[in-house]
Design a protein around this motif. Structure first.
Motif, PDB file in Angstrom:
ATOM      1  N   UNK A  20       0.796  -1.224   0.000  1.00  0.00           N
ATOM      2  CA  UNK A  20       0.000   0.000   0.000  1.00  0.00           C
ATOM      3  C   UNK A  20       0.827   1.270   0.000  1.00  0.00           C
ATOM      4  N   UNK A  21       2.071   1.206  -0.450  1.00  0.00           N
ATOM      5  CA  UNK A  21       2.942   2.376  -0.386  1.00  0.00           C
ATOM      6  C   UNK A  21       2.479   3.474  -1.342  1.00  0.00           C
ATOM      7  N   UNK A  22       2.504   4.739  -0.851  1.00  0.00           N
ATOM      8  CA  UNK A  22       2.158   5.916  -1.654  1.00  0.00           C
ATOM      9  C   UNK A  22       3.379   6.812  -1.723  1.00  0.00           C
ATOM     10  N   UNK A  23       3.840   7.126  -2.941  1.00  0.00           N
ATOM     11  CA  UNK A  23       5.099   7.853  -3.128  1.00  0.00           C
ATOM     12  C   UNK A  23       4.982   9.352  -2.864  1.00  0.00           C
ATOM     13  N   UNK A  34       5.787   9.027   4.617  1.00  0.00           N
ATOM     14  CA  UNK A  34       4.979   8.430   3.562  1.00  0.00           C
ATOM     15  C   UNK A  34       3.992   7.431   4.150  1.00  0.00           C
ATOM     16  N   UNK A  35       2.789   7.348   3.541  1.00  0.00           N
ATOM     17  CA  UNK A  35       1.787   6.354   3.942  1.00  0.00           C
ATOM     18  C   UNK A  35       2.123   5.019   3.299  1.00  0.00           C
ATOM     19  N   UNK A  36       1.824   3.940   4.018  1.00  0.00           N
ATOM     20  CA  UNK A  36       2.028   2.598   3.470  1.00  0.00           C
ATOM     21  C   UNK A  36       1.158   1.628   4.249  1.00  0.00           C
ATOM     22  N   UNK A  37       1.208   0.368   3.860  1.00  0.00           N
ATOM     23  CA  UNK A  37       0.479  -0.694   4.568  1.00  0.00           C
ATOM     24  C   UNK A  37       1.332  -1.948   4.563  1.00  0.00           C
ATOM     25  N   UNK A  38       1.250  -2.698   5.640  1.00  0.00           N
ATOM     26  CA  UNK A  38       1.948  -3.983   5.706  1.00  0.00           C
ATOM     27  C   UNK A  38       1.213  -5.016   4.856  1.00  0.00           C
ATOM     28  N   UNK A  70      -2.222  -3.742   7.751  1.00  0.00           N
ATOM     29  CA  UNK A  70      -2.060  -2.783   8.856  1.00  0.00           C
ATOM     30  C   UNK A  70      -1.434  -1.496   8.343  1.00  0.00           C
ATOM     31  N   UNK A  71      -2.056  -0.343   8.663  1.00  0.00           N
ATOM     32  CA  UNK A  71      -1.579   0.950   8.167  1.00  0.00           C
ATOM     33  C   UNK A  71      -0.331   1.388   8.940  1.00  0.00           C
ATOM     34  N   UNK A  72       0.667   1.794   8.183  1.00  0.00           N
ATOM     35  CA  UNK A  72       1.915   2.264   8.794  1.00  0.00           C
ATOM     36  C   UNK A  72       2.384   3.518   8.055  1.00  0.00           C
ATOM     37  N   UNK A  73       3.414   4.170   8.627  1.00  0.00           N
ATOM     38  CA  UNK A  73       4.074   5.283   7.949  1.00  0.00           C
ATOM     39  C   UNK A  73       5.561   4.991   7.885  1.00  0.00           C
ATOM     40  N   UNK A  74       6.199   5.508   6.837  1.00  0.00           N
ATOM     41  CA  UNK A  74       7.645   5.412   6.682  1.00  0.00           C
ATOM     42  C   UNK A  74       8.232   6.806   6.864  1.00  0.00           C
ATOM     43  N   UNK A  75       9.080   6.959   7.872  1.00  0.00           N
ATOM     44  CA  UNK A  75       9.789   8.220   8.089  1.00  0.00           C
ATOM     45  C   UNK A  75      11.188   8.056   7.510  1.00  0.00           C
ATOM     46  N   UNK A  76      11.507   8.847   6.478  1.00  0.00           N
ATOM     47  CA  UNK A  76      12.742   8.680   5.719  1.00  0.00           C
ATOM     48  C   UNK A  76      13.638   9.903   5.912  1.00  0.00           C
ATOM     49  N   UNK A 116      12.424   4.787   9.549  1.00  0.00           N
ATOM     50  CA  UNK A 116      11.618   4.374  10.707  1.00  0.00           C
ATOM     51  C   UNK A 116      10.234   3.981  10.218  1.00  0.00           C
ATOM     52  N   UNK A 117       9.798   2.782  10.588  1.00  0.00           N
ATOM     53  CA  UNK A 117       8.465   2.298  10.208  1.00  0.00           C
ATOM     54  C   UNK A 117       7.652   2.107  11.484  1.00  0.00           C
ATOM     55  N   UNK A 118       6.518   2.778  11.559  1.00  0.00           N
ATOM     56  CA  UNK A 118       5.680   2.684  12.759  1.00  0.00           C
ATOM     57  C   UNK A 118       4.211   2.757  12.366  1.00  0.00           C
ATOM     58  N   UNK A 119       3.345   2.429  13.328  1.00  0.00           N
ATOM     59  CA  UNK A 119       1.905   2.450  13.074  1.00  0.00           C
ATOM     60  C   UNK A 119       1.435   3.840  12.676  1.00  0.00           C
ATOM     61  N   UNK A 120       0.451   3.851  11.799  1.00  0.00           N
ATOM     62  CA  UNK A 120      -0.169   5.110  11.388  1.00  0.00           C
ATOM     63  C   UNK A 120      -1.222   5.520  12.427  1.00  0.00           C
ATOM     64  N   UNK A 121      -1.236   6.813  12.754  1.00  0.00           N
ATOM     65  CA  UNK A 121      -2.182   7.336  13.743  1.00  0.00           C
ATOM     66  C   UNK A 121      -3.350   7.998  13.008  1.00  0.00           C
ATOM     67  N   UNK A 122      -4.542   7.505  13.238  1.00  0.00           N
ATOM     68  CA  UNK A 122      -5.760   8.074  12.647  1.00  0.00           C
ATOM     69  C   UNK A 122      -6.474   8.837  13.751  1.00  0.00           C
ATOM     70  N   UNK A 123      -6.308  10.158  13.771  1.00  0.00           N
ATOM     71  CA  UNK A 123      -6.909  10.941  14.837  1.00  0.00           C
ATOM     72  C   UNK A 123      -7.048  12.398  14.454  1.00  0.00           C
TER      73      UNK A 123
END
Length: 550
Positions: A127-130, A142-146, A150-156, A243-250
């Motif tokens: 589910x990666x979005x460039x 960047x938004x992505x999915x495992x 599971x929704x995650x974000x990539x901090x580059x 860094x790959x961590x869970x995406x926060x929906x809030x």
């Protein structure tokens, strides 16, 4: 300075950029005092930007730091926490610092991400979005999915950032050394300590694995709270630059529409956020050092989520005890305790004790009706420290700034929140625990163990001292300021004394012969008369030298 010249050869282009920005923002006097114009050609100098001409000195520095990039923005942000050193107009302006950046195109950052993952991002994360959802001076998100959805974000981390920051730190280190030589008054601001803290903070933020460890440490501290959520770190894909961590929906605290859409209870969320922050500080000793509205979210299930743990503060157990004593003194209005804590935590300065006591009394009088605004009370405390020319440790300065930031963020959720009422129960609880029978017993056992260890070494130390005394080998080291001047004065005095002794011996030895030799003038031997004149002249010169030295 030769070392400065060597660094400048290696980082010449970056140094030219720094000097150009200084001149562009009306800070040419700084460049001149540090002899930096020599690194520019005539075409590079340019004129002062119109916006800088009408700006105040704090505004000029803030604009220059922003243009110079992440290293200098971080330096300004650190200085913004030092209300114990800088006046309010400077700290307020530096608090506005932000690094306006343009996102790096994906085709420039993609090779680094692929190298870190070992495969294309779209292959690892279906589910990666460039397109980045956020861009800052150090990283893009960047938004992505495992694979399991599971929704995650990539901090580059931005490419080439470490190399640039290392160059900035080398140059800053040399510039600070040069400035300290030309402006001795800078010693009051401990520039070497500031540089050491800056380098340590930047290098920690550059390593995303450290940010992941920070997040997990705070998550462990918050584990028993059902009202706080910390995103999980996915270590299988996390590295120094990624860094790959869970995406926060809030909903962000400042987004009223989003808060209303999820039915958020603002006062309740604010109370939970404040309690969680205080727990980080007073119990865990590791706290979120930048709790601005972009790093906190309200979740639809009523929980509060904290994100971005690249910048954290750490308090040792001893520092937490000092903080408790300070907060208790402020809340109780105890001037003597306030003065004592100020002296205990300060890391430099020679305060005027009566003036410090008077300042503490004025602080208590100003808040005689009780402390109703904790941030204002801490601002007044920092002003006292600044006026007394003391120097607070960096961890406390960072904490006080974080409290002020958290207060502003929480008031967006609940304008009527009372931090004093929120902080009083945990402070009271921690103070009671500090003097509980269990804690006193624990500290007593620790002290007894240390005394036992010391007692075991006493006989050996005494035997060694007695041995040296018997051998006549006891040495004492004394440090005498301006010893070179003292030795020079002693050498001159010894020379004068030697000349005086030789002259006196010469006169005493020859005087009897001179009285009987040579012609006479009115019955007085001429050689004897000349000797008398020389002796009197020498005495006058000697007395005059003593008088001049006094």
């Amino acid at each position: 300075m030769l070392q400065t010249a060597m660094v400048a050869v290696r980082d010449r282009q970056r140094l030219q950029e720094i000097v150009t920005v200084l001149l562009r923002h009306g800070l040419g006097d700084i460049a001149d005092r540090l002899a930096l114009r020599q690194w520019l050609s005539g075409s590079q100098a340019g004129g002062v930007h119109p916006a800088a001409e009408a700006a105040t000195p704090p505004q000029r520095w803030r604009m220059a730091l922003e243009q110079l990039g992440p290293t200098f923005v971080k330096l300004g942000q650190m200085l913004a926490t030092r209300a114990d050193l800088l006046p309010p107009e400077w700290t307020r302006e530096l608090e506005r610092l932000h690094a306006g950046v343009t996102p790096v195109p994906w085709d420039e950052i993609e090779p680094q991400v692929e190298e870190d993952l070992g495969a294309p991002a779209a292959t690892v994360f279906p589910g990666f979005v460039a397109e980045p959802i956020a861009a800052a001076s150090m990283a893009q998100v960047y938004r992505a999915a495992l694979p399991d959805g599971r929704a995650v974000v990539l901090k580059v981390r931005r490419p080439g950032l470490r190399r640039r920051i290392d160059a900035d730190l080398r140059l800053l280190d040399q510039l600070v050394a040069m400035a300290s030589e030309r402006w001795p008054g800078l010693g009051r601001y401990r520039p070497r300590d500031v540089m050491a803290n800056l380098a340590a903070a930047l290098r920690e933020e550059l390593d995303f694995t450290q940010e992941g460890r920070n997040a997990e440490a705070i998550a462990a501290e918050m584990a028993q709270r059902g009202d706080v959520w910390i995103p999980a770190i996915h270590w299988a894909w996390t590295s120094e630059r990624l860094l790959v961590m869970d995406f926060v929906e809030g909903a962000a605290p400042g987004d009223a529409a989003a808060l209303a859409a999820i039915g958020a209870d603002g006062p309740r969320l604010a109370r939970h956020g404040a309690e969680a922050f205080l727990q980080m500080v007073l119990e865990g000793g590791v706290f979120h050092a930048d709790p601005h509205p972009g790093n906190l979210f309200a979740l639809s299930d009523g929980r509060v989520a904290f994100i971005d743990f690249g910048m954290v503060g750490r308090l040792s157990p001893r520092r937490r005890q000092q903080l408790l004593s300070l907060l208790a003194a402020i809340v109780r209005g105890d001037a003597d305790a306030l003065s004592a804590v100020m002296l205990e935590v300060s890391e430099g300065g020679t305060p005027d004790l009566p003036a410090l006591a008077a300042a503490s009394e004025r602080f208590v009088a100003r808040h005689a009706g009780g402390v109703h605004d904790l941030v204002q009370a801490l601002d007044d405390f920092m002003a006292m420290v600044r006026d007394a020319q003391l120097f607070l440790p960096a961890d406390l300065a960072l904490l006080f700034k974080a409290i002020a930031t958290a207060d502003g963020m929480l008031r967006r959720l609940d304008p009527a929140i009372d931090l004093v009422a929120t902080v009083a129960p945990p402070v009271r609880r921690e103070m009671l625990a500090r003097y509980s029978a269990e804690e006193i017993g624990r500290r007593g056992k620790a002290a007894a163990a240390q005394l036992y260890d010391v007692a075991g070494e006493v006989p050996q130390v005494l035997r060694l001292v007695l041995h040296h005394l018997k051998q006549g080998k006891v040495q004492a080291e004394l440090e005498v300021k301006h010893l070179d001047r003292v030795s020079g004065a002693m050498e001159r005095a010894a020379t004068r004394l030697a000349i005086a002794i030789v002259a006196a011996a010469f006169i005493l030895g020859l005087a009897p012969r001179l009285l009987t030799l040579g012609p006479a003038w009115y019955g007085v031997p001429v050689f004897g008369l000349l000797g008398l004149v020389l002796a009197v002249g020498s005495l006058v010169v000697l007395l005059w030298s003593f008088r001049r030295r006094r």
